[in-house]
Design a protein around this motif. Structure first.
Motif, PDB file in Angstrom:
ATOM      1  N   ASN A 170      87.193  36.409  15.269  1.00  0.00           N
ATOM      2  CA  ASN A 170      86.917  36.649  13.946  1.00  0.00           C
ATOM      3  C   ASN A 170      86.008  37.787  13.573  1.00  0.00           C
ATOM      4  OD1 ASN A 170      88.594  34.770  12.826  1.00  0.00           O
ATOM      5  ND2 ASN A 170      87.045  33.157  13.446  1.00  0.00           N
ATOM      6  N   ASN A 171      85.561  38.534  14.533  1.00  0.00           N
ATOM      7  CA  ASN A 171      84.547  39.529  14.566  1.00  0.00           C
ATOM      8  C   ASN A 171      85.252  40.926  14.154  1.00  0.00           C
ATOM      9  OD1 ASN A 171      83.038  42.234  15.661  1.00  0.00           O
ATOM     10  ND2 ASN A 171      81.477  40.464  15.967  1.00  0.00           N
ATOM     11  N   GLU A 172      84.703  41.446  12.996  1.00  0.00           N
ATOM     12  CA  GLU A 172      85.314  42.683  12.395  1.00  0.00           C
ATOM     13  C   GLU A 172      85.508  43.789  13.428  1.00  0.00           C
ATOM     14  OE1 GLU A 172      87.266  42.735   9.892  1.00  0.00           O
ATOM     15  OE2 GLU A 172      86.853  40.835   9.538  1.00  0.00           O
ATOM     16  N   ASP A 173      84.520  43.954  14.198  1.00  0.00           N
ATOM     17  CA  ASP A 173      84.285  44.833  15.180  1.00  0.00           C
ATOM     18  C   ASP A 173      85.565  44.670  16.541  1.00  0.00           C
ATOM     19  OD1 ASP A 173      82.512  46.322  13.567  1.00  0.00           O
ATOM     20  OD2 ASP A 173      80.917  45.336  14.937  1.00  0.00           O
ATOM     21  N   VAL A 174      85.379  43.655  16.785  1.00  0.00           N
ATOM     22  CA  VAL A 174      86.381  43.227  17.992  1.00  0.00           C
ATOM     23  C   VAL A 174      87.624  43.525  17.334  1.00  0.00           C
ATOM     24  CG1 VAL A 174      86.964  41.338  19.452  1.00  0.00           C
ATOM     25  CG2 VAL A 174      84.640  41.726  18.993  1.00  0.00           C
ATOM     26  N   LYS A 175      88.107  42.966  16.394  1.00  0.00           N
ATOM     27  CA  LYS A 175      89.413  43.194  15.574  1.00  0.00           C
ATOM     28  C   LYS A 175      89.593  44.331  15.601  1.00  0.00           C
ATOM     29  CE  LYS A 175      89.304  39.305  12.092  1.00  0.00           C
ATOM     30  NZ  LYS A 175      89.544  39.077  10.830  1.00  0.00           N
ATOM     31  N   GLU A 176      88.974  45.461  15.172  1.00  0.00           N
ATOM     32  CA  GLU A 176      89.302  46.623  14.814  1.00  0.00           C
ATOM     33  C   GLU A 176      89.383  47.501  16.240  1.00  0.00           C
ATOM     34  OE1 GLU A 176      86.486  49.103  12.727  1.00  0.00           O
ATOM     35  OE2 GLU A 176      87.314  50.912  12.958  1.00  0.00           O
ATOM     36  N   PHE A 177      88.393  47.388  17.249  1.00  0.00           N
ATOM     37  CA  PHE A 177      88.472  48.092  18.500  1.00  0.00           C
ATOM     38  C   PHE A 177      89.236  47.435  19.749  1.00  0.00           C
ATOM     39  CE2 PHE A 177      84.277  49.347  16.586  1.00  0.00           C
ATOM     40  CZ  PHE A 177      84.731  50.607  15.992  1.00  0.00           C
ATOM     41  N   TYR A 178      89.362  45.975  19.785  1.00  0.00           N
ATOM     42  CA  TYR A 178      90.036  45.538  20.751  1.00  0.00           C
ATOM     43  C   TYR A 178      91.326  44.747  20.430  1.00  0.00           C
ATOM     44  CZ  TYR A 178      86.036  46.715  23.537  1.00  0.00           C
ATOM     45  OH  TYR A 178      85.157  47.480  24.335  1.00  0.00           O
ATOM     46  N   LEU A 179      91.576  44.088  19.437  1.00  0.00           N
ATOM     47  CA  LEU A 179      92.560  43.373  18.963  1.00  0.00           C
ATOM     48  C   LEU A 179      93.697  44.204  17.998  1.00  0.00           C
ATOM     49  CD1 LEU A 179      90.736  40.039  17.857  1.00  0.00           C
ATOM     50  CD2 LEU A 179      91.922  40.857  20.290  1.00  0.00           C
ATOM     51  N   GLY A 180      93.106  45.480  17.777  1.00  0.00           N
ATOM     52  CA  GLY A 180      94.066  46.077  16.637  1.00  0.00           C
ATOM     53  C   GLY A 180      95.504  46.646  17.268  1.00  0.00           C
ATOM     54  N   GLY A 181      95.368  46.916  18.588  1.00  0.00           N
ATOM     55  CA  GLY A 181      96.613  47.475  19.159  1.00  0.00           C
ATOM     56  C   GLY A 181      97.172  48.689  18.847  1.00  0.00           C
ATOM     57  N   GLU A 193      94.757  54.626  17.309  1.00  0.00           N
ATOM     58  CA  GLU A 193      93.550  55.308  17.164  1.00  0.00           C
ATOM     59  C   GLU A 193      92.618  55.472  18.402  1.00  0.00           C
ATOM     60  OE1 GLU A 193      92.225  51.582  15.471  1.00  0.00           O
ATOM     61  OE2 GLU A 193      94.076  52.582  16.152  1.00  0.00           O
ATOM     62  N   THR A 194      92.012  56.687  18.508  1.00  0.00           N
ATOM     63  CA  THR A 194      90.739  56.838  19.379  1.00  0.00           C
ATOM     64  C   THR A 194      89.760  55.723  19.033  1.00  0.00           C
ATOM     65  OG1 THR A 194      91.330  59.314  19.230  1.00  0.00           O
ATOM     66  CG2 THR A 194      89.419  58.535  20.516  1.00  0.00           C
ATOM     67  N   ARG A 195      89.607  55.152  20.247  1.00  0.00           N
ATOM     68  CA  ARG A 195      88.748  53.761  19.787  1.00  0.00           C
ATOM     69  C   ARG A 195      87.066  54.390  19.743  1.00  0.00           C
ATOM     70  NH1 ARG A 195      86.389  50.183  22.183  1.00  0.00           N
ATOM     71  NH2 ARG A 195      86.431  51.212  24.193  1.00  0.00           N
ATOM     72  N   LYS A 196      86.471  54.075  18.989  1.00  0.00           N
ATOM     73  CA  LYS A 196      85.198  54.240  18.769  1.00  0.00           C
ATOM     74  C   LYS A 196      84.421  53.239  19.626  1.00  0.00           C
ATOM     75  CE  LYS A 196      85.548  54.460  14.265  1.00  0.00           C
ATOM     76  NZ  LYS A 196      85.131  53.976  12.874  1.00  0.00           N
ATOM     77  N   SER A 197      83.036  53.331  19.833  1.00  0.00           N
ATOM     78  CA  SER A 197      82.129  52.510  20.636  1.00  0.00           C
ATOM     79  C   SER A 197      81.387  51.729  19.737  1.00  0.00           C
ATOM     80  CB  SER A 197      81.506  53.585  21.573  1.00  0.00           C
ATOM     81  OG  SER A 197      80.139  52.564  22.046  1.00  0.00           O
ATOM     82  N   PHE A 198      81.074  50.770  20.331  1.00  0.00           N
ATOM     83  CA  PHE A 198      80.074  49.659  19.695  1.00  0.00           C
ATOM     84  C   PHE A 198      79.048  50.345  19.392  1.00  0.00           C
ATOM     85  CE2 PHE A 198      82.804  45.893  20.785  1.00  0.00           C
ATOM     86  CZ  PHE A 198      82.574  45.408  19.529  1.00  0.00           C
TER      87      PHE A 198
END
Ligand code: ATP
Ligand code: MG
Length: 272
Positions: A240-251, A254-259
């Motif tokens: 449910n974490n927004e950052d995890v959703k965006e960077f790891y679960l989005g699929g 887009e170039t992934r940013k870093s935490f």
């Protein structure tokens, strides 16, 4: 090897405490990594290429020495025993088995010969029974009577996991079991990993880039970037974490940013 001490119920079966790992005396790859794996659970370690995930598993399994690496600070305990000072075969004997990246099966041996290799630390006469147990989890391996080198990528992954089971481990560390597999096979392999955990009570540490599947299988997860843990939480917290959703679960592509670049990201005190 000394006798394993009795664990307190609340103690994690594996405890990595603030380790640093250095290759060739100078290249520092892990910078103060702490991970706890409770007995009987599946914990996942996620992160992008080069983050230090495989290095963490090699530190646990006593495999750094073969690559001129060492744990230069911190310690690792398994079942209450310090293991970062032990060699790889002693770690296996204490009940912790690693399924390495790239599977590493012996291609010019048969499936059964490969499975027997997994049992090399045992002398209890139950090896044939356990081969049947492995075939129960992976029925298609039973049908493959030729050399292991002719198995498909998915079948080789199954064989690598089966070989780990043959050691009757208390815990298995898996390095990217989904690598190179079709989505259907990934689902199948993760299903079997969960089943083994449930039925055999084997604790698992699952290193993955495929966060979707890994988090669904796991009870708890850690996210590593550039040799540090940047976030950890329960399955629900991470899913449910927004950052995890965006960077790891989005699929997405887009170039992934870093935490590290996120304003919303606050490194937890315990990792400082
Ligand atoms: N034997 C070695 N000698 C020197 N540097 C190494 C060695 N092994 C790994 N590294 C470096 O350590 C860093 C972490 O590598 P590691 O293999 O642990 O990452 P990873 O998270 O498993 O990545 P991937 O997802 O690509 O498998 C990388 O920068 C890598 O180049
Ligand atoms: Mg790796």
């Amino acid at each position: 090897m000394t006798q394993a001490v009795q664990l307190k119920p609340e103690s994690p079966i594996l405890s990595i405490n603030n380790i640093e790992v250095v290759y060739d005396d100078v290249i520092q790859v892990l910078r103060g990594v702490s991970i706890d794996v409770p007995q009987g659970e599946i914990v996942t370690l996620l992160g992008p290429n080069g983050a230090g995930k495989s290095t963490t598993l090699k530190a646990i399994s006593g495999l750094l020495k073969t690559e001129n690496g060492e744990v230069s600070r911190g310690d690792i305990h398994f079942m209450g025993e310090r293991i970062d000072t032990q060699n790889a075969s002693d770690v296996v004997r204490s009940g912790l088995f690693q399924v390495m990246e790239g599977r590493r099966i012996i291609e010019d041996m048969s499936v059964i010969e490969n499975l027997k290799l997994g049992a090399y630390t045992r002398h209890d006469g139950q090896v044939n029974q356990d081969i049947e147990m492995v075939f129960n989890y992976f029925p298609r391996l039973k049908e493959r009577t030729g050399l292991a080198g002719y198995l498909s990528g998915g079948e080789q992954q199954m064989l690598a996991i089966g070989r780990a089971l043959m050691a009757r481990p208390k815990m298995i560390c898996l390095d990217e079991p989904s690598m190179g597999l079709s989505p259907l096979l990934v689902k199948e392999v993760f299903g079997i990993i969960e089943k083994i955990n449930r039925e055999q009570g084997i604790t698992m540490l699952l290193v993955e880039q495929n966060a979707n599947y890994a988090l669904k299988a796991a009870n708890y997860g850690y996210i590593m970037e550039s040799g540090k843990i940047v976030l950890d939480g329960s399955k629900a917290q991470l899913l449910n974490n927004e950052d995890v959703k965006e960077f790891y679960l989005g699929g997405g592509n887009e170039t992934r940013k870093s935490f590290k670049n996120l304003k919303s990201y606050k490194r937890r005190k315990r990792w400082l």
